[in-house]
Design a protein around this motif. Structure first.
Motif, PDB file in Angstrom:
ATOM      1  N   LEU A   1       0.835  -1.208   0.000  1.00 12.20           N
ATOM      2  CA  LEU A   1       0.000   0.000   0.000  1.00 12.20           C
ATOM      3  C   LEU A   1       0.867   1.253   0.000  1.00 12.20           C
ATOM      4  N   VAL A   2       1.916   1.266   0.807  1.00  8.32           N
ATOM      5  CA  VAL A   2       2.801   2.432   0.848  1.00  8.32           C
ATOM      6  C   VAL A   2       3.474   2.626  -0.504  1.00  8.32           C
ATOM      7  N   GLN A   3       3.955   1.552  -1.100  1.00  8.85           N
ATOM      8  CA  GLN A   3       4.597   1.639  -2.415  1.00  8.85           C
ATOM      9  C   GLN A   3       3.653   2.240  -3.455  1.00  8.85           C
ATOM     10  N   VAL A   4       2.426   1.731  -3.491  1.00 13.44           N
ATOM     11  CA  VAL A   4       1.449   2.213  -4.470  1.00 13.44           C
ATOM     12  C   VAL A   4       1.073   3.663  -4.196  1.00 13.44           C
ATOM     13  N   SER A   5       0.883   4.016  -2.941  1.00 15.67           N
ATOM     14  CA  SER A   5       0.455   5.372  -2.592  1.00 15.67           C
ATOM     15  C   SER A   5       1.505   6.406  -2.970  1.00 15.67           C
ATOM     16  N   VAL A   6       2.776   6.131  -2.635  1.00 14.75           N
ATOM     17  CA  VAL A   6       3.844   7.065  -2.984  1.00 14.75           C
ATOM     18  C   VAL A   6       3.981   7.159  -4.499  1.00 14.75           C
ATOM     19  N   ASN A   7       3.849   6.021  -5.162  1.00 13.54           N
ATOM     20  CA  ASN A   7       3.932   5.991  -6.617  1.00 13.54           C
ATOM     21  C   ASN A   7       2.840   6.855  -7.241  1.00 13.54           C
TER      22      ASN A   7
ATOM     23  N   ILE B   1       0.184  18.439 -23.094  1.00 10.63           N
ATOM     24  CA  ILE B   1      -0.539  17.178 -23.143  1.00 10.63           C
ATOM     25  C   ILE B   1      -1.732  17.266 -22.204  1.00 10.63           C
ATOM     26  N   ALA B   2      -2.873  16.895 -22.702  1.00  7.95           N
ATOM     27  CA  ALA B   2      -4.095  16.981 -21.901  1.00  7.95           C
ATOM     28  C   ALA B   2      -4.273  15.695 -21.106  1.00  7.95           C
ATOM     29  N   VAL B   3      -3.789  15.696 -19.893  1.00  9.24           N
ATOM     30  CA  VAL B   3      -3.973  14.536 -19.027  1.00  9.24           C
ATOM     31  C   VAL B   3      -5.370  14.595 -18.419  1.00  9.24           C
ATOM     32  N   PRO B   4      -6.167  13.543 -18.551  1.00 15.78           N
ATOM     33  CA  PRO B   4      -7.506  13.549 -17.955  1.00 15.78           C
ATOM     34  C   PRO B   4      -7.414  13.372 -16.435  1.00 15.78           C
ATOM     35  N   TRP B   5      -7.269  14.501 -15.755  1.00 18.09           N
ATOM     36  CA  TRP B   5      -7.088  14.438 -14.303  1.00 18.09           C
ATOM     37  C   TRP B   5      -8.266  13.784 -13.613  1.00 18.09           C
ATOM     38  N   SER B   6      -9.460  13.953 -14.184  1.00 21.77           N
ATOM     39  CA  SER B   6     -10.625  13.305 -13.581  1.00 21.77           C
ATOM     40  C   SER B   6     -10.454  11.793 -13.577  1.00 21.77           C
ATOM     41  N   THR B   7      -9.852  11.240 -14.637  1.00 23.29           N
ATOM     42  CA  THR B   7      -9.602   9.803 -14.697  1.00 23.29           C
ATOM     43  C   THR B   7      -8.589   9.393 -13.639  1.00 23.29           C
ATOM     44  N   LEU B   8      -7.513  10.137 -13.532  1.00 23.85           N
ATOM     45  CA  LEU B   8      -6.474   9.818 -12.567  1.00 23.85           C
ATOM     46  C   LEU B   8      -7.006   9.873 -11.142  1.00 23.85           C
ATOM     47  N   ILE B   9      -7.741  10.929 -10.823  1.00 21.91           N
ATOM     48  CA  ILE B   9      -8.266  11.096  -9.466  1.00 21.91           C
ATOM     49  C   ILE B   9      -9.329  10.046  -9.155  1.00 21.91           C
ATOM     50  N   LEU B  10     -10.241   9.823 -10.125  1.00 21.03           N
ATOM     51  CA  LEU B  10     -11.306   8.848  -9.899  1.00 21.03           C
ATOM     52  C   LEU B  10     -10.737   7.444  -9.744  1.00 21.03           C
ATOM     53  N   ALA B  11      -9.768   7.080 -10.595  1.00 19.98           N
ATOM     54  CA  ALA B  11      -9.186   5.748 -10.516  1.00 19.98           C
ATOM     55  C   ALA B  11      -8.470   5.545  -9.181  1.00 19.98           C
ATOM     56  N   THR B  12      -7.727   6.548  -8.734  1.00 18.50           N
ATOM     57  CA  THR B  12      -7.041   6.433  -7.446  1.00 18.50           C
ATOM     58  C   THR B  12      -8.039   6.281  -6.309  1.00 18.50           C
TER      59      THR B  12
ATOM     60  N   LEU C   1     -11.189   5.090  -6.560  1.00 20.16           N
ATOM     61  CA  LEU C   1     -11.888   3.811  -6.672  1.00 20.16           C
ATOM     62  C   LEU C   1     -11.009   2.637  -6.281  1.00 20.16           C
ATOM     63  N   TYR C   2      -9.754   2.671  -6.712  1.00 17.83           N
ATOM     64  CA  TYR C   2      -8.913   1.488  -6.598  1.00 17.83           C
ATOM     65  C   TYR C   2      -8.003   1.477  -5.386  1.00 17.83           C
ATOM     66  N   VAL C   3      -7.830   2.619  -4.737  1.00 17.83           N
ATOM     67  CA  VAL C   3      -6.943   2.673  -3.577  1.00 17.83           C
ATOM     68  C   VAL C   3      -7.670   3.207  -2.343  1.00 17.83           C
ATOM     69  N   VAL C   4      -8.230   4.420  -2.442  1.00 20.19           N
ATOM     70  CA  VAL C   4      -8.779   5.081  -1.260  1.00 20.19           C
ATOM     71  C   VAL C   4     -10.000   4.350  -0.709  1.00 20.19           C
ATOM     72  N   LEU C   5     -11.010   4.122  -1.544  1.00 17.58           N
ATOM     73  CA  LEU C   5     -12.234   3.488  -1.053  1.00 17.58           C
ATOM     74  C   LEU C   5     -12.007   2.066  -0.538  1.00 17.58           C
ATOM     75  N   PRO C   6     -11.276   1.209  -1.275  1.00 19.29           N
ATOM     76  CA  PRO C   6     -11.009  -0.117  -0.704  1.00 19.29           C
ATOM     77  C   PRO C   6     -10.229  -0.054   0.605  1.00 19.29           C
ATOM     78  N   LEU C   7      -9.318   0.922   0.715  1.00 12.91           N
ATOM     79  CA  LEU C   7      -8.559   1.061   1.953  1.00 12.91           C
ATOM     80  C   LEU C   7      -9.475   1.431   3.104  1.00 12.91           C
ATOM     81  N   ILE C   8     -10.366   2.391   2.878  1.00 17.18           N
ATOM     82  CA  ILE C   8     -11.317   2.781   3.931  1.00 17.18           C
ATOM     83  C   ILE C   8     -12.184   1.590   4.320  1.00 17.18           C
TER      84      ILE C   8
END
Length: 348
Positions: A154-160, A181-192, A194-201
């Motif tokens: 979890l620490v490795q993924v979070s820092v990454n 370059i247009a990075v879709p920040w909404s995708t990055l934030i939503l994916a993080t 969905l896949y890290v924060v919510l399962p961790l909670i």
């Protein structure tokens, strides 16, 4: 000595995971051919380029791992910084640049007789996007299959992920030779989320509700199959979404897969060998190597679509990365498990 967690042995179902994934691939392709309407409906369930069906399945994969995260043991990570440093060095100082070099080598030189220059440039761009997006969610599955330490992973993924928010766009822009370059920040934030924060909670809440270590271990054993079921279902859906492309363009798929395969095994070998040389415990070394080998395919696909279009060669290249990843990672999981005895169990 520092001992972060006690690994559980792999069950019979997990040992046969390669077979189940192979069947899921074949079933997914068949589904894409015989039920294109169903596949189209699944593909259309998206928010910010995140497929919600796949998101739920990945959540199911990650949650059992998060139940095993013990923040009381997080201090042990600070006493074992080498695994984290290897992960970050490989992910951000090596991987994007070796992927770009391999892409150029193959599509502008080795494969030039069979690929039109315009198509080659698109495939190079897609591979660059893959190389600059190290894994966020699936690494929890690979960590679990190699009996990795849940807290350290979890620490490795979070820092990454934190580094990715500031490093992804500049690296990709530099390698693609563009100024913006247009990075879709909404995708990055939503994916993080969905896949890290919510399962961790959810995992921390579950631990608090269960209370004792015995209850937590018993519950973890019951929900552990969710990870494997989620993985198999995800593979079937991904292959269903791309089944017709695989059947229509097998040669192109195979050519794109070549540099991805070389990159994947090469990056794993570099990280894993470095971890071995530094005497990093296996429960840290295996996930450390897996993070760089695997890719954050949701982000790579989303950026490819936003920059070059849904039907572009760049988007196709990122999708091939998804198709190649699961078989490659399963082979590396098997290798990591066979070489466990070459690593120390603890840090002295």
């Amino acid at each position: 000595m520092t001992h972060l967690s006690d690994p559980a042995p792999l069950g019979r179902f997990e040992r046969l995971l390669t077979l189940w994934v192979t069947l899921a691939m074949a079933g997914g392709i068949a589904l894409g051919v015989v039920a294109p309407g169903l596949v189209a409906a699944i593909a259309g369930a998206e928010i910010a380029s995140i497929n919600l069906v796949v998101a739920v399945l990945i959540w199911a994969m990650v949650y059992p791992m998060m139940v095993g995260v013990d923040f009381a043991a997080a201090a042990g990570v600070a006493r074992q910084p080498k695994g984290l440093l290897v992960t970050l060095a490989v992910n951000w100082l090596v991987k994007p640049f070796t992927m770009a070099a391999l892409a150029v080598l193959f599509f502008e030189h080795a494969f030039a007789p069979w690929i039109a220059p315009a198509d080659a440039a698109q495939y190079v761009a897609g591979l660059i996007l893959l190389g600059a997006a190290p894994c966020t969610a699936m690494v929890f599955v690979w960590s679990q299959l190699t009996r990795g330490d849940a807290t350290y992973t979890l620490v490795q993924v979070s820092v990454n992920d934190l580094i990715m928010t500031v490093a992804f766009a500049p690296i990709v822009a530099f390698l693609l030779g563009v100024t913006e370059i247009a990075v879709p920040w909404s995708t990055l934030i939503l994916a993080t989320g969905l896949y890290v924060v919510l399962p961790l909670i959810a995992g921390l809440t579950t631990r608090r509700m269960l209370g004792s270590k015995e209850a937590i271990n018993a519950f973890s054993a019951r929900v552990k199959p969710l990870s494997m079921i989620g993985l198999i279902a995800t593979v079937a859906i991904l292959f269903g979404l791309q089944g017709q492309v695989i059947l229509d363009r097998p040669l192109v798929i195979a050519l794109i897969a070549v540099p991805i395969l070389i990159q994947s095994y090469g990056i794993f070998a570099l990280a894993y060998a470095t971890a071995w040389a530094l005497k990093i415990p296996h429960r840290v070394a295996a996930p450390c190597a897996m993070i760089g080998t695997s890719n954050f395919f949701e982000l790579a696909v989303a950026v490819a679509i936003s920059l070059f279009g849904l039907g572009s060669g760049a988007a196709l290249a990122t999708v091939v990365g998804v198709l190649v990843e699961v078989p490659v990672m399963l082979s590396l999981v098997a290798f990591a498990n066979r070489t466990r005895s070459s690593f120390p169990e603890t840090t002295r």
